[in-house]
Design a protein around this motif. Sequence first.
Motif, PDB file in Angstrom:
ATOM      1  N   GLN A   1     -12.177   0.284   8.261  1.00  0.00           N
ATOM      2  CA  GLN A   1     -12.467   1.645   7.819  1.00  0.00           C
ATOM      3  C   GLN A   1     -11.268   2.282   7.143  1.00  0.00           C
ATOM      4  OE1 GLN A   1     -13.863   3.864  11.184  1.00  0.00           O
ATOM      5  NE2 GLN A   1     -15.752   2.684  11.383  1.00  0.00           N
ATOM      6  N   GLY A   2     -11.565   3.031   6.093  1.00  0.00           N
ATOM      7  CA  GLY A   2     -10.523   3.828   5.469  1.00  0.00           C
ATOM      8  C   GLY A   2     -10.196   5.030   6.334  1.00  0.00           C
ATOM      9  N   ARG A   3      -9.170   5.761   5.927  1.00  0.00           N
ATOM     10  CA  ARG A   3      -8.801   6.949   6.699  1.00  0.00           C
ATOM     11  C   ARG A   3      -8.992   8.197   5.850  1.00  0.00           C
ATOM     12  NH1 ARG A   3      -3.515   8.624   5.359  1.00  0.00           N
ATOM     13  NH2 ARG A   3      -2.354   7.101   4.093  1.00  0.00           N
ATOM     14  N   LEU A   4      -9.258   9.314   6.528  1.00  0.00           N
ATOM     15  CA  LEU A   4      -9.507  10.593   5.871  1.00  0.00           C
ATOM     16  C   LEU A   4      -8.388  11.563   6.184  1.00  0.00           C
ATOM     17  CD1 LEU A   4     -13.322  11.034   6.633  1.00  0.00           C
ATOM     18  CD2 LEU A   4     -12.289  10.171   4.531  1.00  0.00           C
TER      19      LEU A   4
ATOM     20  N   PRO B   1      -8.460   3.801   1.191  1.00  0.00           N
ATOM     21  CA  PRO B   1      -9.120   2.550   1.584  1.00  0.00           C
ATOM     22  C   PRO B   1      -8.287   1.773   2.601  1.00  0.00           C
ATOM     23  CG  PRO B   1      -8.068   2.290  -0.552  1.00  0.00           C
ATOM     24  CD  PRO B   1      -7.928   3.744  -0.180  1.00  0.00           C
ATOM     25  N   PRO B   2      -8.916   0.877   3.355  1.00  0.00           N
ATOM     26  CA  PRO B   2      -8.156   0.041   4.290  1.00  0.00           C
ATOM     27  C   PRO B   2      -7.041  -0.710   3.547  1.00  0.00           C
ATOM     28  CG  PRO B   2     -10.512  -0.226   4.639  1.00  0.00           C
ATOM     29  CD  PRO B   2     -10.356   0.575   3.386  1.00  0.00           C
ATOM     30  N   GLY B   3      -5.855  -0.732   4.136  1.00  0.00           N
ATOM     31  CA  GLY B   3      -4.731  -1.429   3.505  1.00  0.00           C
ATOM     32  C   GLY B   3      -4.275  -0.775   2.220  1.00  0.00           C
ATOM     33  N   PHE B   4      -4.398   0.525   2.127  1.00  0.00           N
ATOM     34  CA  PHE B   4      -4.064   1.235   0.884  1.00  0.00           C
ATOM     35  C   PHE B   4      -2.634   0.929   0.425  1.00  0.00           C
ATOM     36  CE2 PHE B   4      -2.069   5.187  -0.832  1.00  0.00           C
ATOM     37  CZ  PHE B   4      -2.614   5.098  -2.107  1.00  0.00           C
ATOM     38  N   ASP B   5      -2.535   0.606  -0.864  1.00  0.00           N
ATOM     39  CA  ASP B   5      -1.244   0.342  -1.488  1.00  0.00           C
ATOM     40  C   ASP B   5      -1.195   1.097  -2.811  1.00  0.00           C
ATOM     41  OD1 ASP B   5       1.053  -0.564  -2.679  1.00  0.00           O
ATOM     42  OD2 ASP B   5       0.479  -2.690  -2.706  1.00  0.00           O
TER      43      ASP B   5
ATOM     44  N   ASN C   1     -17.777  -0.428   2.941  1.00  0.00           N
ATOM     45  CA  ASN C   1     -18.620  -1.614   2.779  1.00  0.00           C
ATOM     46  C   ASN C   1     -18.515  -2.221   1.389  1.00  0.00           C
ATOM     47  OD1 ASN C   1     -19.589  -1.432   5.423  1.00  0.00           O
ATOM     48  ND2 ASN C   1     -21.311  -0.126   4.842  1.00  0.00           N
ATOM     49  N   MET C   2     -18.419  -1.395   0.365  1.00  0.00           N
ATOM     50  CA  MET C   2     -18.311  -1.901  -1.002  1.00  0.00           C
ATOM     51  C   MET C   2     -16.997  -2.648  -1.208  1.00  0.00           C
ATOM     52  SD  MET C   2     -19.874   1.234  -3.287  1.00  0.00           S
ATOM     53  CE  MET C   2     -19.923   0.280  -4.806  1.00  0.00           C
ATOM     54  N   ILE C   3     -15.921  -2.068  -0.691  1.00  0.00           N
ATOM     55  CA  ILE C   3     -14.609  -2.706  -0.854  1.00  0.00           C
ATOM     56  C   ILE C   3     -14.562  -4.007  -0.074  1.00  0.00           C
ATOM     57  CG2 ILE C   3     -12.143  -2.435  -0.379  1.00  0.00           C
ATOM     58  CD1 ILE C   3     -12.609   0.636  -0.832  1.00  0.00           C
ATOM     59  N   ALA C   4     -15.102  -4.009   1.164  1.00  0.00           N
ATOM     60  CA  ALA C   4     -15.101  -5.225   1.980  1.00  0.00           C
ATOM     61  C   ALA C   4     -15.915  -6.332   1.334  1.00  0.00           C
ATOM     62  CB  ALA C   4     -15.646  -4.915   3.376  1.00  0.00           C
TER      63      ALA C   4
END
Length: 535
Positions: A292-295, A316-320, A349-352
């Motif tokens: 999950q991403g963070r808000l 997004p998860p693992g944001f860089d 879900n789309m990113i995964a």
Amino acid sequence: MRRIVGSGVVALILSVTPLLAAETTHAVPLAVGAAVTGKAVAAGTRQVFDPEAAAGDYVKGTLRVEAGVFDLDLVDNGGRHLRRLAEGAGGVAEFQLVAEGSGERLVVTADREGTYVLGIERKVGVADQRPAPTAYLSPAIAGIAAAVAMGGTTEAFWAMVTDRGTPLVEDGQDGRKVVTFLGRGAKRNIRLFGAPSGDHEELQRLGGSDIWFKSFEVPDDTRLSYQLAFDVPDVPGTARDRRVAILSTAKADPLNRHGWPAEAKDAYNQDSVLELAGAPPQPFLAEKGNPQGRLNTLSIESRLLGNHRDITFYYPPGFDPAHKDTILLFVFDADQYLGRVPVPRILDNMIAAGAVPPVVAVFVANPDRAARARELPANLAFADFMATELHPLVAKETGLAVPAARTVLAGSSYGGLASATVAMRHPEVFGNVLAMSGSFWWSPPGTPEDRREHVAGLIAVGPALPLRFFLSAGLFETGAQGTAGILETSRHLRDVLQAKGISVIYRDYAGGHDYLVWQGVIADGLIALFGGDRP
């Protein structure tokens, strides 16, 4: 008929000379399906015919003039004028009448010598003037209607409905489906809020039974949400006052098993779902256990607009921030797209799944409803706020340096309109538009009727902007009373963009103005614009 000319005014004076009783007595009979021909009839000549109609009979016929000019009148059995059926006829003149009494006659008068044919095509007596049997779109409703007419009860019907759930879905013509919305237990009325017609619809009561229904034939890929409003009060006031009264009783359909959202405080805060077998998949909605991403939410002040609002960031998860493929997504109406439409979960879900590259989303809240109606429809100050105040803040907060080609504005309704107009004013910042059922019918107050559709007009007269558009509209979002709706104006904007050489992807959905549809469209639009790592 005499023509009087004087003081520059032309007046036509019609005089109808009463017939003698003897003339009407010797009328020529004119039966249904027969026709009589008057040849070389001299000007001023009157010919009398008997349509053989009794009081109350409906008569339909035709006066076909082959040469000359003729009048056709109806007189009573004493020769007194009743009505003019055709005046100065040349060519074909149809007429209809209901006989006031027996013995009435048709009188053909030649204004100019010529030839005519007079015929009676149809005559319906009073005893045969009955309404046609009701044609029911739904076979199930036709069946219960016949049973009720013969004195049967509705219990078996409601047992079947309870077993199957509502709405009823049956096969229609050419692969379409007949969908019947049902209600039970109303005293005065039931209204359908979210009908496939795009309007509030009244359910019809089946005779004196407890069945209320409304049927529609729809495409087999239809998806929509709706509510039923039982016994809506007829409040005094304006037409709008009466229309919005539907909200006082509108709630989820008690016989529909598919509520949306699934968990709601009460039925009044829940919709019911119709989703046919061919509806396009929405594969990114469900919780799948993906990372999950963070808000993060900030409150910001705008100097340009003189107000403040909340801005919510999705990372997004693992944001860089150094990831060069990152997409920067701005979404209007944050309250809806953080709650009713779960965009953060959709993005997870789309990113995964690898459907799109990493996405940083910025959800833009409205200070209040009045601000939304003021700021989103083509407001230049709001566009400047987005480009010169919010975008720099986002860059500073996230550490991103995303080019316009990978930056997208997304929204529905007024939000779709704003996505287009903000990008059109600042294409150097926002290079992509994802407009879902955009309000492209809108134009500034006071715009002449022949210059409506503000955005299409600006595109048509402006330069070919370096933008890419994804446009969508619902097949049920059509206009009414001669006014173009979201469907027509979205298609028109598509055509104008194509003619201008601006990139546009357009899709119709068998639905209405509906977040249930848009929760799939936003994913479709992102894939269309950026799937496969498109620039």
